[in-house]
Scaffold this active site. Structure first.
Site, PDB file in Angstrom:
ATOM      1  CB  CYS A 182       0.412   9.917   3.921  1.00  0.00           C
ATOM      2  SG  CYS A 182       0.433  10.002   2.145  1.00  0.00           S
ATOM      3  CG  ASP A 238       1.531   5.167   3.841  1.00  0.00           C
ATOM      4  OD1 ASP A 238       2.523   5.851   4.105  1.00  0.00           O
ATOM      5  OD2 ASP A 238       0.646   5.482   3.022  1.00  0.00           O
ATOM      6  CB  CYS A 287      -0.885   0.101   1.237  1.00  0.00           C
ATOM      7  SG  CYS A 287      -1.856  -1.320   1.559  1.00  0.00           S
ATOM      8  CB  CYS A 297       5.537   9.762   2.066  1.00  0.00           C
ATOM      9  SG  CYS A 297       3.925  10.085   2.767  1.00  0.00           S
TER      10      CYS A 297
END
Lengths: 219, 411
Positions: free
Chosen positions: A131, A59, A57, A84
């Site tokens: 995120c 993350d 995915c 990220c």
């Protein structure tokens, strides 16, 4: 028309889309476990651990907590994150939020929403918001894990999901996820979930949920 | 160290060459006439336009009137695909089938999707592990309704070079028009349209050290298309709008410099990019090269690094003054990882951790050494922070022999 956040960041000549607080937590994160060995060692004495996401995915997050003897407050919160700047920065900030000022009460920690973390970070670029949604989930997992390990099963909080598409068994959670991943219209959500493609009767409810989640997270 | 020596994003855009700037400057406010005007100022503009077209036609080995100036590479591509589709299908009553492939630039893919909504049928050919299409599959995909094949010359993300000559032979044999997006290829590869055998070719200036906002479409004599932009009838009535003389002059100058320096520069950059590939694969475990090992642009290095996410790596590099690019979902507007890396059949993990370094004129050995020195440290930092630890064994088919050793994979 309101200027889009990304555009605004560019116009204002900022180097990146991220503000200084996010950058600080990204480059100098707080409360992280520095490698695999440290994570293994810490895990031995942690009160609870939670993990969400996957490398596919983009993350993934693991969070450990230590709770005080009375079982009221979070004393320590440690983490590791694959993701990220937004994911790393928001986990770092969440770990600060639950441990500052002598530690947060468990019932308050359970109430933390992604928006609360984003607010403390003084905002995330709109399209990066998705995120930052793993942190509070990982924390809830860790708290539930602590409840189970310490014989407090009655306090376990399960996030209920309601089936919306009766044929494909798609829940409101799936629609929420799709919105968080950037879907804004029925067409977008269908691309991600296929909701309402076979069970057309649920489309009005899906549209209502999309509006609700857009308002909740981006409103 | 010169900042430009650590700018590794030349596939995104290049800085404008000093000589190009110098060539352009007089055309902003000294020689400013409209080439369409009858007076002497207009004539000066017309002369600049003609001589620029002449210069470029020599580089492409075509007639000057086969070149149409546009506003960008994207516009050229739109003009080629929509223009041919509309002319062939609506004007000439021919078929409605277009063939392209999955790793094309969005300028091609989105244009094709737009045409699909208008009722055209589009075949998107698969590519292999290295990003190459299969010529057999292309030939099989051609049917009586096919009006256009559009296959890029070289890929912008992974640098893979498609066999353009072979593709154009297949198209010729089957009497189908062939367009190629040559935007990434123009700085390094042969642009002789007779040799390549293409019917249409899109180029832009911003990838060849020229200005942004100018592109061209090569349109073989005898091939007609429906224009996108109507108006005063410039560019053989195919692209109206007053000709942008300073940018056209700059474009011609940029292509001229590129064609002169091509051989030596390709050699220099191949050495540097091989040094970079080796440097990364020998020091960072669980990393592999994306794209073709040899059929690739000399300036392209695309590497997947497992267990880290590209945007985080990109920002750490940027903090050190190094510019790169990633195929991670986190930097794309759609929040999907790179369609190119996925089309190679690689897993999502490899796309999220893909990094692109594109070298250029300003790249130096020192810049490459700085990157080779810093990058493993950044990867280690992010891997330490990451709870993910994928098994190298599961990815061994992608790892090089050197990388297998440092990743601890048994043969």
């Amino acid at each position: 028309m309101e200027t889009h956040v990304d555009v605004k960041a560019k116009v204002e000549g900022k180097k990146w889309f991220y503000n200084d607080i996010v950058k600080k937590h990204f480059f100098n994160p707080k409360n992280f476990l520095k490698d695999e060995a440290a994570a293994k060692e810490y895990g031995k004495t942690a009160s609870g651990v939670g993990q969400v996401g996957s490398p596919a995915c983009g993350d993934m997050m693991k969070m450990w907590i230590k709770v005080d003897k009375k079982g009221n407050k979070i004393k320590e919160c440690k983490w590791q994150t694959f993701g990220c700047a937004s994911a790393i920065g928001s986990t770092s900030m969440l770990s600060v939020m639950v441990t500052e000022k002598g530690g947060m009460k468990i019932e308050d920690a359970l109430k933390i929403k992604p928006q609360d973390i984003a607010n403390r970070l003084k905002g995330l670029p709109q399209r990066k918001f998705h995120c930052s949604v793993l942190g509070d989930k990982a924390l809830r997992e860790a708290i539930n894990n602590y409840f189970r390990k310490s014989g407090k099963e009655d306090r376990v909080v399960v996030q209920g999901a309601k089936i919306i598409d009766k044929i494909l068994k798609i829940t409101d959670k799936d629609i929420e996820e799709a919105v968080l991943e950037g879907a804004k219209t029925l067409e977008d959500v269908q691309k991600k979930t296929k909701v309402g493609i076979k069970d057309k009767s649920c489309i009005p409810e899906v549209e209502q949920l999309i509006r609700f989640y857009i308002e909740k997270y981006f409103g | 160290m010169d900042k430009k020596s650590t700018y590794f994003d030349n596939a995104a855009t290049t800085p404008v060459d000093k000589e190009v700037v110098k060539a352009m400057l007089p055309y902003f406010n000294q020689i400013y006439g409209n080439p369409g005007s009858m007076h002497s100022e207009g004539l000066k503009g017309k002369q600049a336009l003609d001589s620029s077209r002449e210069t470029i036609s020599k580089i492409l080995n075509c007639e000057p009137e086969e070149i149409i100036f546009t506003g960008s590479g994207t516009e050229s591509i739109n003009m080629a695909i929509k223009g041919i589709a509309h002319h062939q299908n609506k004007k000439l009553g021919k078929g409605n089938h277009i063939i392209t492939q999955k790793t094309e630039h969005p300028a091609v893919l989105e244009t094709c999707e737009f045409l699909e909504k208008e009722g055209y049928e589009v075949t998107y050919l698969d590519v292999d592990r290295y990003g190459l299409i299969s010529l057999d599959e292309l030939e099989k995909a051609i049917k009586s309704e096919t009006i256009l094949v559009s296959i890029m010359y070289a890929n912008n993300e992974i640098g893979t070079i498609q066999p353009i000559k072979e593709i154009s032979e297949i198209c010729k044999k089957n009497k189908v028009l062939f367009h190629t997006d040559a935007c990434q290829a123009s700085e390094y590869l042969n642009l002789d349209v007779k040799n390549l055998g293409v019917d249409l070719m899109s180029l832009n200036a911003s990838k060849v050290y020229g200005p942004k906002g100018i592109g061209l479409l090569f349109l073989r004599k005898g091939v007609t298309l429906t224009p996108l932009i109507h108006g005063g009838g410039q560019e053989r009535r195919l692209r109206s709008g007053t000709e942008n003389i300073p940018l056209i002059v700059g474009f011609a100058k940029a292509l001229e410099i590129a064609s002169k320096d091509k051989g030596l520069e390709c050699e220099r950059l191949t050495k540097l990019s091989n040094k970079l590939i080796d440097g990364i694969l020998k020091t960072i475990p669980k990393a592999f090269l994306n794209g073709h090992p040899t059929k690739r642009l000399p300036n392209n290095v695309n590497i997947s690094i497992l267990d880290i996410e590209g945007e985080a790596a990109l920002l750490y590099l940027d903090k050190e003054g190094i510019c790169a690019s990633t195929g991670s979902a986190c930097t794309s507007k759609t929040l999907d990882p790179s369609h190119v890396i996925l089309a190679l059949g690689l897993p999502y993990e490899a796309a999220h951790g893909s990094m692109r370094f594109t070298l250029g004129k300003n790249t130096t050995k020192e810049g490459i050494e700085k990157l080779i020195n810093l990058f493993p440290k950044i990867v280690k930092r992010l891997r330490d922070l990451s709870p993910v630890n994928l098994k190298a064994e599961d990815f061994k088919e992608y790892l090089s022999e050197d990388n297998k050793k440092i990743s601890g994979v048994n043969k």
